[in-house]
Design an enzyme around this catalytic site. Structure first.
Site, short mmCIF file in Angstrom:
data_model
loop_
_atom_site.label_atom_id
_atom_site.label_comp_id
_atom_site.label_asym_id
_atom_site.label_seq_id
_atom_site.Cartn_x
_atom_site.Cartn_y
_atom_site.Cartn_z
N CYS A 11 -2.89 3.20 15.98
CA CYS A 11 -2.22 2.03 16.72
C CYS A 11 -0.66 1.68 16.11
CB CYS A 11 -2.91 0.76 16.79
SG CYS A 11 -4.64 1.04 17.19
N GLY A 23 0.89 -1.10 0.18
CA GLY A 23 -0.07 0.02 -0.09
C GLY A 23 0.92 1.09 -0.02
N LYS A 28 1.90 4.82 16.82
CA LYS A 28 1.98 5.25 18.19
C LYS A 28 2.74 4.03 18.76
CE LYS A 28 -1.93 4.58 20.65
NZ LYS A 28 -1.72 3.81 21.84
N ARG A 56 -6.47 9.16 11.61
CA ARG A 56 -5.43 9.46 12.43
C ARG A 56 -4.21 8.66 11.69
NH1 ARG A 56 -7.43 7.61 18.02
NH2 ARG A 56 -8.77 6.51 16.89
N GLY A 79 -0.43 2.95 8.63
CA GLY A 79 -0.97 4.27 9.60
C GLY A 79 -1.85 3.77 10.38
#
Ligand code: UGA
Length: 423
Positions: free
Chosen positions: A256, A249, A259, A324, A253
């Site tokens: 989870c 891809g 971070k 996010r 991102g």
């Protein structure tokens, strides 16, 4: 039937609460954001998650699920209290435990002797000790029970787990928590709190490493003439490797992986250890964002400045409105920096205010009107149903970059199609 309280109604808390109520437990939810609780009391689910709304509606009408603005009301007589509050990233990459510790301190005087406090939030190794110190109640059991729910399929994952992980000093309490899931055929790992905490970070980091590796192999395919689809099929059929999580891809991102990989690095550093491989996966991911933009830029002899680029997909993956740390936004930012003019379409996700230079339209056709190129950044199933003949004539140039390999065959002949992982 057990009496369960869930503290925090984010996607983990809400999906777990809904799942437990569906299993027949009585579940009370509490959140510090009163307006959110009031909306939930009226049956309005604030996130898009397949199947969640139906279970919440059912739980509210059966009375098994309820939402509370008073902590005492939400916890009275509770046997199990789950902490599902966020652990955002601190400035140094470590997880910020302040919400977890505040929830513990607030709930401590309200818990009945013998109750079990369960931490489901993703927390660094050693958190159990900190929580128990804030709890200051030796009559309360502590269990670490990490979650493995994927956004977009969290409800399915709740009812079909690969494993249940419970870490506690009390084996009895750990098994009681595992039993709440009513999954007698699912492997249960009963371990220490430290191991349970690390299992979560190690699992997410391993998956991130797997994806960075696949994206690097995709880059090699683009240069050599191999096709990543065939390569991952051939590699994934080796049962030691497995065929899941091998889709290339535009980078990984979400709320989870970015971070948790940074948090694992921070955990390693404070413990005097290192993880060069996780570090490499993180920087490889940034390189993937750049590779995608470069590949598109190379299609224009005079660069991207002033080019009108249409974007399909803003969410970090399909079936969620979550943006996010979305790779789509990482790429949009880089395209803007290169001077491109962007128009985006996503079935449900919205462009954030800090990217207001990107125009958002509510239909896929509008996005491509007069575009010099189209780039597909999220694998929404609806994109696969689109016929190229309805879109290509609207574009200024028939240039299409499918970074998710989601478009159907009609695009191969009708457009100048570039695909990730293929020359
Ligand atoms: C991830 C884990 O998969 C869950 O097990 C975990 O519970 C969750 O984090 C969490 O810690 O709460 P999630 O972030 O919802 O779940 O999303 P994934 O489905 O894992 O996807 C993460 C990223 O990897 C997305 O950007 C997705 O597009 C990308 N991805 C995933 C690929 O590029 N290719 C794949 O084959 C799979």
């Amino acid at each position: 039937m057990s009496e369960i309280t869930i503290l925090g109604t984010g996607y983990v808390g809400l999906c777990s609460a809904a799942g437990f109520s569906k299993l027949g437990h009585r579940v009370r939810c509490y959140d510090v954001v009163e307006a959110k609780i009031e909306r939930l009391q009226n049956g309005a689910v604030p996130i898009y998650e397949d199947g969640l709304q139906e279970i919440v509606t059912e739980g509210l009408s059966s009375g098994l699920l309820s939402f509370h603005t008073e902590l005492a009301e939400a916890t009275e007589g509770a046997e199990f209290v789950f902490i599902c509050v966020p652990t955002p990233q601190d400035e140094d990459g470590s997880a910020d435990l302040s919400y977890v510790l505040a929830a513990t301190t607030n709930v401590s005087p309200l818990l009945a002797d013998g109750a079990t406090l369960v931490v489901k939030s993703t927390v660094p190794v050693g958190t159990a000790e900190k929580v128990c110190n804030s709890l200051k109640r030796s009559s309360i059991n502590y269990v670490s029970n990490p979650e493995f729910l994927r956004e977009g399929s969290a409800i399915w994952d709740f009812f079909n787990p690969d494993r249940i992980v419970v870490g506690s000093e009390s084996e009895k309490a750990a098994l009681e928590v595992a039993n709440l899931y009513c999954q007698s055929n699912v492997p249960t790992i009963v371990t220490s709190p430290a191991s349970a905490e690390l299992i979560k970070y190690a699992a997410n980091s391993f998956l991130a490493i797997k994806l960075s590796f696949v994206n690097e192999v995709a880059a090699i395919c683009e240069k050599t003439g191999a096709d990543i689809r065939d390569v991952t099929e051939g590699v994934g059929l080796d049962s030691r490797i497995g065929g899941k999580f091998l889709n290339p891809g535009p980078g990984w991102g979400g709320s989870c992986f970015p971070k948790d990989t940074r948090a694992l690095l921070s955990i390693a550093e404070s413990a005097g250890a290192t993880s060069q491989i996780v570090e490499a996966a993180v920087s490889s991911n940034i390189h993937t964002f750049e590779r995608i933009v470069d590949r598109l830029a190379h299609k224009f002899s005079d660069g991207l400045a002033g080019k009108h680029i249409a974007i399909w997909g803003l969410a970090f993956k399909a079936n969620t409105d979550d943006i996010r740390e979305s790779p789509a936004l990482e790429i949009a930012r880089r395209l803007l920096d290169a001077g491109a003019v962007l128009t985006a379409y996503d079935p449900i996700a919205k462009i954030p205010t800090n990217l207001n230079k990107v125009a958002q339209v509510s239909d896929a056709k509008k996005a491509v009107e007069s575009a010099d190129a189209l780039i597909v950044l999220t694998e929404w199933p609806e994109f696969n149903t689109y016929n190229a003949s309805e879109f290509i004539p609207l574009m200024n140039m028939p240039l299409v970059f499918d970074t998710r390999r989601v478009l159907n065959q009609t695009w191969e002949s009708a457009s100048d199609l570039i695909q990730v992982g293929r020359r």
